[in-house]
Design a protein around this motif. Structure first.
Motif, PDB file in Angstrom:
ATOM      1  N   PRO A 102       0.824  -1.214   0.000  1.00 20.17           N
ATOM      2  CA  PRO A 102       0.000   0.000   0.000  1.00 20.17           C
ATOM      3  C   PRO A 102       0.855   1.260   0.000  1.00 20.17           C
ATOM      4  O   PRO A 102       1.978   1.255   0.512  1.00 20.17           O
ATOM      5  CB  PRO A 102      -0.814  -0.122   1.293  1.00 20.17           C
ATOM      6  N   THR A 103       0.340   2.327  -0.560  1.00 27.04           N
ATOM      7  CA  THR A 103       1.049   3.607  -0.590  1.00 27.04           C
ATOM      8  C   THR A 103       1.340   4.073   0.833  1.00 27.04           C
ATOM      9  O   THR A 103       0.468   4.022   1.702  1.00 27.04           O
ATOM     10  CB  THR A 103       0.204   4.673  -1.306  1.00 27.04           C
ATOM     11  N   GLY A 104       2.572   4.526   1.062  1.00 31.60           N
ATOM     12  CA  GLY A 104       2.933   5.045   2.379  1.00 31.60           C
ATOM     13  C   GLY A 104       3.550   4.023   3.301  1.00 31.60           C
ATOM     14  O   GLY A 104       4.037   4.370   4.373  1.00 31.60           O
ATOM     15  N   MET A 105       3.544   2.736   2.909  1.00 28.52           N
ATOM     16  CA  MET A 105       4.162   1.716   3.744  1.00 28.52           C
ATOM     17  C   MET A 105       5.673   1.897   3.742  1.00 28.52           C
ATOM     18  O   MET A 105       6.286   2.139   2.708  1.00 28.52           O
ATOM     19  CB  MET A 105       3.792   0.315   3.227  1.00 28.52           C
ATOM     20  N   SER A 106       6.303   1.815   4.911  1.00 25.03           N
ATOM     21  CA  SER A 106       7.759   1.928   4.996  1.00 25.03           C
ATOM     22  C   SER A 106       8.259   1.098   6.162  1.00 25.03           C
ATOM     23  O   SER A 106       7.501   0.753   7.074  1.00 25.03           O
ATOM     24  CB  SER A 106       8.191   3.385   5.162  1.00 25.03           C
ATOM     25  N   ILE A 107       9.539   0.773   6.116  1.00 26.12           N
ATOM     26  CA  ILE A 107      10.148   0.015   7.214  1.00 26.12           C
ATOM     27  C   ILE A 107      10.104   0.838   8.490  1.00 26.12           C
ATOM     28  O   ILE A 107       9.867   0.314   9.587  1.00 26.12           O
ATOM     29  CB  ILE A 107      11.591  -0.369   6.850  1.00 26.12           C
ATOM     30  N   ILE A 108      10.315   2.148   8.374  1.00 24.60           N
ATOM     31  CA  ILE A 108      10.281   3.010   9.555  1.00 24.60           C
ATOM     32  C   ILE A 108       8.897   3.007  10.191  1.00 24.60           C
ATOM     33  O   ILE A 108       8.767   2.878  11.417  1.00 24.60           O
ATOM     34  CB  ILE A 108      10.715   4.439   9.184  1.00 24.60           C
ATOM     35  N   SER A 109       7.843   3.103   9.381  1.00 23.04           N
ATOM     36  CA  SER A 109       6.497   3.096   9.940  1.00 23.04           C
ATOM     37  C   SER A 109       6.159   1.747  10.560  1.00 23.04           C
ATOM     38  O   SER A 109       5.477   1.675  11.585  1.00 23.04           O
ATOM     39  CB  SER A 109       5.467   3.451   8.855  1.00 23.04           C
ATOM     40  N   GLY A 159      17.532   1.686  -7.808  1.00 27.28           N
ATOM     41  CA  GLY A 159      17.576   0.928  -9.044  1.00 27.28           C
ATOM     42  C   GLY A 159      16.861  -0.401  -8.900  1.00 27.28           C
ATOM     43  O   GLY A 159      15.658  -0.488  -9.101  1.00 27.28           O
ATOM     44  N   PRO A 160      17.606  -1.467  -8.538  1.00 23.28           N
ATOM     45  CA  PRO A 160      16.965  -2.794  -8.441  1.00 23.28           C
ATOM     46  C   PRO A 160      15.972  -2.905  -7.290  1.00 23.28           C
ATOM     47  O   PRO A 160      15.060  -3.723  -7.333  1.00 23.28           O
ATOM     48  CB  PRO A 160      18.157  -3.742  -8.239  1.00 23.28           C
ATOM     49  N   THR A 161      16.133  -2.092  -6.261  1.00 19.99           N
ATOM     50  CA  THR A 161      15.187  -2.081  -5.142  1.00 19.99           C
ATOM     51  C   THR A 161      14.165  -0.960  -5.368  1.00 19.99           C
ATOM     52  O   THR A 161      14.382  -0.063  -6.171  1.00 19.99           O
ATOM     53  CB  THR A 161      15.911  -1.860  -3.812  1.00 19.99           C
ATOM     54  N   ASP A 162      13.066  -1.039  -4.632  1.00 23.29           N
ATOM     55  CA  ASP A 162      11.989  -0.071  -4.822  1.00 23.29           C
ATOM     56  C   ASP A 162      11.592   0.506  -3.467  1.00 23.29           C
ATOM     57  O   ASP A 162      11.278  -0.248  -2.543  1.00 23.29           O
ATOM     58  CB  ASP A 162      10.780  -0.745  -5.468  1.00 23.29           C
ATOM     59  N   PRO A 163      11.614   1.837  -3.310  1.00 23.86           N
ATOM     60  CA  PRO A 163      11.293   2.437  -2.015  1.00 23.86           C
ATOM     61  C   PRO A 163       9.876   2.123  -1.541  1.00 23.86           C
ATOM     62  O   PRO A 163       9.602   2.136  -0.340  1.00 23.86           O
ATOM     63  CB  PRO A 163      11.470   3.942  -2.256  1.00 23.86           C
ATOM     64  N   ARG A 164       8.975   1.795  -2.470  1.00 20.38           N
ATOM     65  CA  ARG A 164       7.600   1.491  -2.082  1.00 20.38           C
ATOM     66  C   ARG A 164       7.487   0.139  -1.383  1.00 20.38           C
ATOM     67  O   ARG A 164       6.447  -0.176  -0.806  1.00 20.38           O
ATOM     68  CB  ARG A 164       6.695   1.522  -3.314  1.00 20.38           C
ATOM     69  N   MET A 165       8.558  -0.652  -1.395  1.00 21.69           N
ATOM     70  CA  MET A 165       8.579  -1.922  -0.669  1.00 21.69           C
ATOM     71  C   MET A 165       9.122  -1.755   0.739  1.00 21.69           C
ATOM     72  O   MET A 165       9.343  -2.742   1.435  1.00 21.69           O
ATOM     73  CB  MET A 165       9.411  -2.953  -1.442  1.00 21.69           C
ATOM     74  N   CYS A 192      13.757  -6.212  -8.809  1.00 20.55           N
ATOM     75  CA  CYS A 192      14.243  -7.565  -9.085  1.00 20.55           C
ATOM     76  C   CYS A 192      14.786  -8.245  -7.841  1.00 20.55           C
ATOM     77  O   CYS A 192      15.118  -9.429  -7.870  1.00 20.55           O
ATOM     78  CB  CYS A 192      15.312  -7.530 -10.171  1.00 20.55           C
ATOM     79  N   SER A 193      14.903  -7.496  -6.728  1.00 24.54           N
ATOM     80  CA  SER A 193      15.404  -8.099  -5.492  1.00 24.54           C
ATOM     81  C   SER A 193      15.009  -7.223  -4.316  1.00 24.54           C
ATOM     82  O   SER A 193      14.656  -6.052  -4.488  1.00 24.54           O
ATOM     83  CB  SER A 193      16.925  -8.270  -5.530  1.00 24.54           C
ATOM     84  N   LEU A 194      15.068  -7.814  -3.125  1.00 25.47           N
ATOM     85  CA  LEU A 194      14.680  -7.094  -1.921  1.00 25.47           C
ATOM     86  C   LEU A 194      15.787  -6.160  -1.455  1.00 25.47           C
ATOM     87  O   LEU A 194      15.536  -5.021  -1.062  1.00 25.47           O
ATOM     88  CB  LEU A 194      14.327  -8.091  -0.813  1.00 25.47           C
ATOM     89  N   HIS A 195      17.024  -6.652  -1.492  1.00 28.01           N
ATOM     90  CA  HIS A 195      18.150  -5.869  -0.988  1.00 28.01           C
ATOM     91  C   HIS A 195      19.169  -5.519  -2.071  1.00 28.01           C
ATOM     92  O   HIS A 195      20.189  -4.908  -1.772  1.00 28.01           O
ATOM     93  CB  HIS A 195      18.873  -6.640   0.128  1.00 28.01           C
ATOM     94  N   GLY A 196      18.878  -5.893  -3.321  1.00 34.83           N
ATOM     95  CA  GLY A 196      19.888  -5.758  -4.351  1.00 34.83           C
ATOM     96  C   GLY A 196      20.711  -7.037  -4.416  1.00 34.83           C
ATOM     97  O   GLY A 196      20.652  -7.879  -3.522  1.00 34.83           O
ATOM     98  N   SER A 197      21.475  -7.208  -5.478  1.00 32.49           N
ATOM     99  CA  SER A 197      22.309  -8.398  -5.623  1.00 32.49           C
ATOM    100  C   SER A 197      23.619  -7.994  -6.283  1.00 32.49           C
ATOM    101  O   SER A 197      23.843  -6.825  -6.581  1.00 32.49           O
ATOM    102  CB  SER A 197      21.593  -9.456  -6.463  1.00 32.49           C
ATOM    103  N   ASN A 198      24.470  -8.956  -6.509  1.00 32.34           N
ATOM    104  CA  ASN A 198      25.763  -8.657  -7.116  1.00 32.34           C
ATOM    105  C   ASN A 198      25.762  -8.856  -8.632  1.00 32.34           C
ATOM    106  O   ASN A 198      26.715  -8.518  -9.312  1.00 32.34           O
ATOM    107  CB  ASN A 198      26.861  -9.515  -6.489  1.00 32.34           C
ATOM    108  N   ILE A 199      24.679  -9.447  -9.161  1.00 36.82           N
ATOM    109  CA  ILE A 199      24.624  -9.734 -10.588  1.00 36.82           C
ATOM    110  C   ILE A 199      23.280  -9.269 -11.149  1.00 36.82           C
ATOM    111  O   ILE A 199      22.225  -9.555 -10.576  1.00 36.82           O
ATOM    112  CB  ILE A 199      24.792 -11.248 -10.855  1.00 36.82           C
TER     113      ILE A 199
END
Length: 344
Positions: A127-134, A282-288, A308-315
């Motif tokens: 949902p819009t506005g969801m964040s790890i901090i909240s 880039g590969p991560t999305d702030p809305r997640m 494409c990934s939760l935390h980013g990857s090396n490839i």
């Protein structure tokens, strides 16, 4: 005296994002004793929170026996409330042991299925506005209900002393950081790094505004910085990659005019202190979840394989890293100019 335990073992950026939740307890539960269980290497950050760190060696979590022994030790401290902001196999036994001893506990929700589906479908299902901090704040409110039921939507910020602090690194002490811009172009995951050409053009653009940016990064980013230095020259910047302690980095970010950062710890450290930040995703999305607090701006481009990934990857599966290479310097500078005044 009310005794509260916060649990978040790692990493630097994730621990930074717990501060608003910790600050809420400090502000609305005066006199509470707040302990913070974390890996020893992050104690320097937790000390800035104004709570009591409980540093633990990572080796103690290598096997079940070590975890269970730690759980018994922590449960024996008699906490009234335990807030597990990590909620992983290493921390859950500790939280359960405290519950069995009478503590009121709460676990941070991980939304694992939704996260994995978002990555699989390359479509954000949050949902819009969801964040790890909240979510961290909501977890604290669940654990300490009804004590924190009257806090509203308040998000505390970390405040440091305005007095100049002598930094460990001599070069860092020579920087007039209050007029400068910090750039954090590297991450622990290579797909989140800014391309070298973008770093070069960004520095060159800031130089046109008479700004000599400060480049920061961890020791693990020294190879990337060395590679950059060998290719690009005729630009002015101060290289502090691998040269700052956690305390140095916090103080530099606090006193800087603004910070430009990829999805890495510098972005969230500056953000929790209420500083202007431009976050590049880039590969991560702030809305997640990994959203910086205001004042902030997000720079990102639409690519059909993102996130494409939760935390980013090396490839990068496509090898081209279009989610990062398609981000222009003009986009970054435009968002920066919306936050702070930069004149030629």
């Amino acid at each position: 005296m009310v005794k509260v335990l916060i649990i978040r073992l790692s990493s630097l950026g994730d621990i930074a994002r717990t501060y608003p939740a910790v600050g809420l307890i400090k502000e609305f539960l005066k006199g509470a004793k707040i302990d913070y269980l974390t890996y020893s290497k992050y104690t320097e950050l937790v000390e800035h929170f104004g709570v009591s760190p409980i540093p633990v060696d990572e080796e103690r979590f290598k096997n079940l026996n070590g975890i269970l022994k730690m759980a018994g030790e922590i449960a024996g401290k008699g906490y009234h409330y335990v807030v597990d902001l990590h909620s992983v196999s290493r921390t859950i036994p500790i939280t359960i042991a405290c519950y069995l001893k009478g503590s009121k506990v709460a676990f941070a929700r991980k939304y694992a299925i939704r996260r994995h589906l978002s990555i699989l479908l390359h479509r954000v299902l949050f949902p819009t506005g969801m964040s790890i901090i909240s979510e961290n704040i909501n977890t604290v409110k669940r654990a300490l209900s009804p004590l924190l039921s009257h806090t509203g939507n308040k998000i505390p910020r970390l405040r440091l002393s305005e007095n100049p602090i002598k930094l460990r690194n001599i070069e860092a002490n020579s920087v007039d950081i209050t007029r400068n811009i910090i750039i954090a172009p590297f991450s622990s995951r290579k797909t989140k790094d800014l391309p070298n050409e973008t770093i070069y053009l960004l520095i060159k653009s800031l130089n046109q505004y008479s700004i000599t940016p400060v480049i920061v990064g961890a020791g693990e980013n020294l190879h990337e910085m060395d590679e950059f230095k060998n290719i690009y020259n005729n630009i002015n910047y101060i290289n502090l990659v691998g040269k700052t302690s956690i305390n140095d980095l916090i103080n530099l970010l606090y006193r800087a005019k603004a910070t430009i950062s990829v999805d890495t710890s510098a972005l969230y450290l500056a953000s929790i202190m209420g500083k202007p930040v431009v976050g590049i995703f880039g590969p991560t999305d702030p809305r997640m979840g990994p959203q910086p607090l205001p004042p902030s701006r997000i720079v990102e481009v639409k690519v059909d394989c993102r996130p494409c990934s939760l935390h980013g990857s090396n490839i990068c599966r496509r090898e081209k890293r279009e989610c990062m290479t398609n981000i222009s310097v003009d986009m970054i500078v435009k968002e920066l100019s919306e936050l702070v005044k930069i004149d030629r």
